[in-house]
Design an enzyme around this catalytic site. Structure first.
Site, PDB file in Angstrom:
ATOM      1  N   GLU A 290       0.824  -1.205   0.000  1.00 23.44           N
ATOM      2  CA  GLU A 290       0.000   0.000   0.000  1.00 23.44           C
ATOM      3  C   GLU A 290       0.863   1.262   0.000  1.00 23.44           C
ATOM      4  OE1 GLU A 290      -2.728  -0.796   3.312  1.00 23.44           O
ATOM      5  OE2 GLU A 290      -4.040  -1.882   1.931  1.00 23.44           O
ATOM      6  N   ASP A 369      -8.312  -9.363   3.819  1.00 21.87           N
ATOM      7  CA  ASP A 369      -8.120  -8.283   4.783  1.00 21.87           C
ATOM      8  C   ASP A 369      -9.207  -8.247   5.852  1.00 21.87           C
ATOM      9  OD1 ASP A 369      -7.085  -6.112   6.021  1.00 21.87           O
ATOM     10  OD2 ASP A 369      -7.626  -4.655   4.483  1.00 21.87           O
ATOM     11  N   GLU A 397     -12.628  -2.967  12.028  1.00 20.91           N
ATOM     12  CA  GLU A 397     -12.648  -2.203  10.771  1.00 20.91           C
ATOM     13  C   GLU A 397     -13.780  -2.643   9.836  1.00 20.91           C
ATOM     14  OE1 GLU A 397      -8.989  -2.319   8.571  1.00 20.91           O
ATOM     15  OE2 GLU A 397      -9.810  -1.195   6.887  1.00 20.91           O
TER      16      GLU A 397
HETATM   17  O1  GCW Z   1      -6.930  -3.339   6.664  1.00 24.77           O
HETATM   18  C1  GCW Z   1      -6.174  -2.507   5.861  1.00 24.77           C
HETATM   19  C2  GCW Z   1      -6.524  -1.166   6.372  1.00 24.77           C
HETATM   20  C3  GCW Z   1      -5.390  -0.199   6.401  1.00 24.77           C
HETATM   21  C4  GCW Z   1      -4.193  -0.867   7.042  1.00 24.77           C
HETATM   22  C5  GCW Z   1      -3.807  -2.066   6.195  1.00 24.77           C
HETATM   23  C6  GCW Z   1      -2.662  -2.858   6.811  1.00 24.77           C
HETATM   24  C7  GCW Z   1      -2.550   0.083   8.484  1.00 24.77           C
HETATM   25  O2  GCW Z   1      -7.612  -0.666   5.659  1.00 24.77           O
HETATM   26  O3  GCW Z   1      -5.811   0.908   7.138  1.00 24.77           O
HETATM   27  O4  GCW Z   1      -3.105  -0.001   7.214  1.00 24.77           O
HETATM   28  O5  GCW Z   1      -4.883  -2.941   6.081  1.00 24.77           O
HETATM   29  O6  GCW Z   1      -2.940  -3.841   7.488  1.00 24.77           O
HETATM   30  O7  GCW Z   1      -1.511  -2.508   6.608  1.00 24.77           O
END
Ligand code: GCW
Length: 683
Positions: A290, A369, A397
């Site tokens: 990311e 995720d 989340e």
């Molecule tokens: O779950 C996703 C999230 C991001 C997060 C990323 C990660 C810290 O939306 O906010 O960043 O994963 O785990 O690196």
């Protein structure tokens, strides 16, 4: 502040049961501590606090008079000569975090740990027994944690915000500094030690400009203060670092892991950090993920990157916790060959065996995720020669953001019990992460924390159960969800059987309720982009994130099968790969994760996919209604602050569930043209 909200599960309510008190009071008159250390001090303070408040009686503290004390606490090495009751053979076999609690002849209680940290755990165990009003006449307990690293990751930023935080602001940082108000951090350490957490990383894995400087002398003195607090509760601190630090704060032109200047820079950096914090745990690293920098920029791989840091930390016993959350986040939705679910395995499996032995790969429980339902990541079992740890997400989340109730222990339990078949039947995830299956040197479990500076720590009072349950479950994955749930309720809300039953059923059903009204059958996503709360069925459908459902007028789902799909199913060991690969055997709850099927496809339950979508979404809302009714029966039975906090959130949850129900049902009715058999209202 409201004490009950703040105290979480360490309420230490006064014991009202007269008979119990009469029988047991004498056992809590006096304490002697053998030995002296900050952790023993914390243990003593906690024991003293607990007794004082539960018995309404201040225990006498003795320095040495072992014969007279009713509770004796100390470290095995310093104590065992004095007590023939201690089974030396048994104690020798135990690890540094093990303890015993034993009633000895004259009715005294002996709390002995292999280390001072273990003594602290023993004290918490005893306090838990007291809070649960368990019989304590004849104790003979031996306990060891099953997992080595039991960790939390804070996603806190120095401006006080928390990435994916739903409980207020950071308790660690404010106004771009480390907070001077350390009291709250100390209480956090108390809570964490009470469930056996032994490690914590204190800043977001996305390490921004200012946070990159946490490893410079501008901030290290303050970081060291935080380390002091956690140290006295047996918790090591870690920092998330920026892989590009040599450029950002070191004036180098490169962060290439094989560049001699970069290697030297990290060596010096490690030395500097350990001068401030001699027992510093190490680094957590999100690299090439990311948009965070990493070794790919220099045409190096993740092993090169991790080993660079591992070499620097090695002389001091530090660890590199390297995250496997690596995937293409700039995918073209038109490209049907790339599958985000495959990415972590594809990146890391080929590197198995190339990491130094103080590197641990941190793998999220699922391949995508932290969705409400995902298969277990195929990396568990695939790495035989690389230390591995599991990452859970306590902060909700994708599971309701602490507005909606979603108790996650049953989900985590399923993951830990999952059989990977890596070494044949019985190769469960729990035996991979506890190190036993492959003999890892370092391993364990970590999770993204759900706390902030809200008075009750977790926003939703019932979300405290997720933090508690996480700690208890990773201490011993064999504990049942029910047992953990009940413990938490009794410690948090007391002994009334009615209260216990109501809250217990609410918690234990909540994950399935949440699943019912959100994205169906393992497909995931369908959330609002960015903040991830509430429904948005096509929110991520034409995006770069690799998160698609592929719904059209005929069907829905991602074909991840081996012959016609992306081949993701092939990353599993047999028989899991065959089970997922075939429509006949793929479990319903993961059907759309692995297959694209027509709306008329019949599930194992006999219901079609489209009818299942309608049924579960109507049901989910009805279930939330029932949660509200259940909770309302507790009015007046629990304190107003906690009562209304939960009630307010349940009302928000109902709104959210209705929004999900109506958007999902309407969307799929419009796509498919197939009506609800039960003719309920669809828009
Ligand atoms: O779950 C996703 C999230 C991001 C997060 C990323 C990660 C810290 O939306 O906010 O960043 O994963 O785990 O690196």
């Amino acid at each position: 502040i409201n004490e009950k909200s703040y105290a979480c599960w360490l309420q230490y309510e006064r014991i009202e049961d007269r008979e119990w008190l009469e029988n047991n009071k004498s056992r809590f008159q006096s304490i002697v501590v053998i030995g002296n250390s900050p952790i023993l001090n914390s243990a003593l303070n906690e024991l003293n606090l607990g007794i004082r408040s539960m018995f309404d009686n201040e225990p006498t503290l003795y320095k040495k008079r072992v014969e007279e004390a009713s509770i004796i606490i100390g470290i095995y090495d310093e104590i065992h000569n004095q007590f023939k009751e201690l089974d030396t053979n048994r104690m020798e076999e135990l690890n540094e975090e093990s303890y015993i609690i034993k009633t000895i002849k004259n009715e005294s209680l002996l709390l002995v740990g292999k280390s001072d940290k273990a003594v602290l755990y023993a004290v918490h165990h005893l306090l838990r027994l007291l809070q649960l009003r368990e019989p304590i006449e004849h104790l003979d307990i031996v306990e060891s944690p099953k997992n080595q690293l039991r960790m939390l990751n804070q996603w806190d930023n120095m401006d006080g915000s928390i990435e994916r935080g739903y409980s207020g602001k950071s308790i660690f940082y404010e106004n771009n500094r480390i907070t001077k108000n350390l009291g709250r951090i100390k209480d956090y350490a108390r809570f964490l030690s009470s469930v056996g957490i032994n490690a914590i990383s204190i800043n977001n894995v996305n390490v921004w400009k200012l946070e990159t400087k946490l490893i410079t002398n501008e901030f290290l003195p303050d970081v060291a203060n935080i380390a002091d607090i956690f140290r006295s509760y047996g918790i090591k601190i870690f920092l998330s670092i920026n892989f590009a630090s040599p450029i950002e704060i070191g004036q180098l032109q490169t962060a290439d892991p094989l560049d001699p200047d970069v290697i030297k820079w990290w060596k010096n950096k490690a030395e500097e950090i350990y001068n401030f914090i001699p027992d510093f745990g190490g680094f957590v690293v999100k690299a090439d993920s990311e948009h965070r920098p990493g070794p790919f920029t220099y045409n190096r791989n993740h092993a090169d990157g991790a080993n660079l840091l591992a070499n620097a930390l090695k002389p001091y016993g530090g660890l590199v916790i390297w995250r496997c959350f690596v995937y293409n986040c700039l995918q073209d939705w038109r490209d049907r060959s790339t599958d985000r679910a495959k990415a972590a395995y594809d990146h890391f499996k080929p590197l198995d065996g190339e990491f130094l032995d103080n590197v641990i790969l941190q793998v999220k429980n699922g391949p995508m995720d932290f969705q409400v339902r995902e298969p277990v990541s195929p990396l568990f079992g695939a790495l035989e020669k690389t230390n591995q740890m599991l990452e859970f997400q306590i902060t909700q989340e994708y599971t309701g953001q602490q507005k909606d109730l979603c108790f996650l222990v049953p989900l985590w339990k399923e993951v830990l019990e999952y059989d990977t078949y890596a070494k044949g039947k019985g190769s469960k995830v729990k035996s991979i992460v506890d190190g036993s299956l492959f003999g890892f040197k370092y391993s364990g479990i970590c999770a993204v924390s759900n706390i902030g500076d809200d008075e009750n720590w977790t926003g939703h009072t019932l979300a405290q159960a997720n933090l508690y349950g996480y700690g208890r479950l990773i201490w011993n994955p064999d504990l049942s969800s029910e047992a953990i749930t009940e413990e938490w309720i009794r410690m948090t809300f007391g002994e009334d059987p009615f209260i216990i039953e109501q809250i217990k059923s609410m918690l234990l059903e909540s994950w399935s309720i949440y699943e019912n009204y959100t994205a169906p059958l393992g497909i995931g996503w369908m959330v609002n982009p960015g903040h991830h709360y509430g429904p948005n069925i096509d929110g991520y459908e034409y995006s770069v994130w690799g998160t698609y459902h592929f719904a059209d007028r005929d069907g829905i789902g991602v074909d991840r099968s081996i012959d016609t799909g992306t081949g993701y199913a092939n990353q599993y060991f047999s028989p899991n790969k065959e089970i997922y690969n075939s429509l006949d055997t793929c479990p319903d709850e993961l059907l759309l994760f692995f297959h694209h099927v027509p709306y008329g496809h019949k599930l194992k339950t006999g219901v079609t996919v489209i009818q299942h979508i309608y049924d579960t979404h109507f049901k989910g809302v009805e279930q939330v209604d029932k949660l509200i009714k259940k909770w309302s029966t507790l009015k007046g039975k629990i304190d107003e602050a906690r009562y209304s906090n939960v009630q307010e959130r349940l009302i928000l949850q109902l709104d959210n569930a209705k929004a999900w129900r109506d958007q999902i049902n309407t969307y799929f009715y419009r796509k498919s043209g197939i009506a609800d058999e039960k003719k309920r209202k669809i828009y």
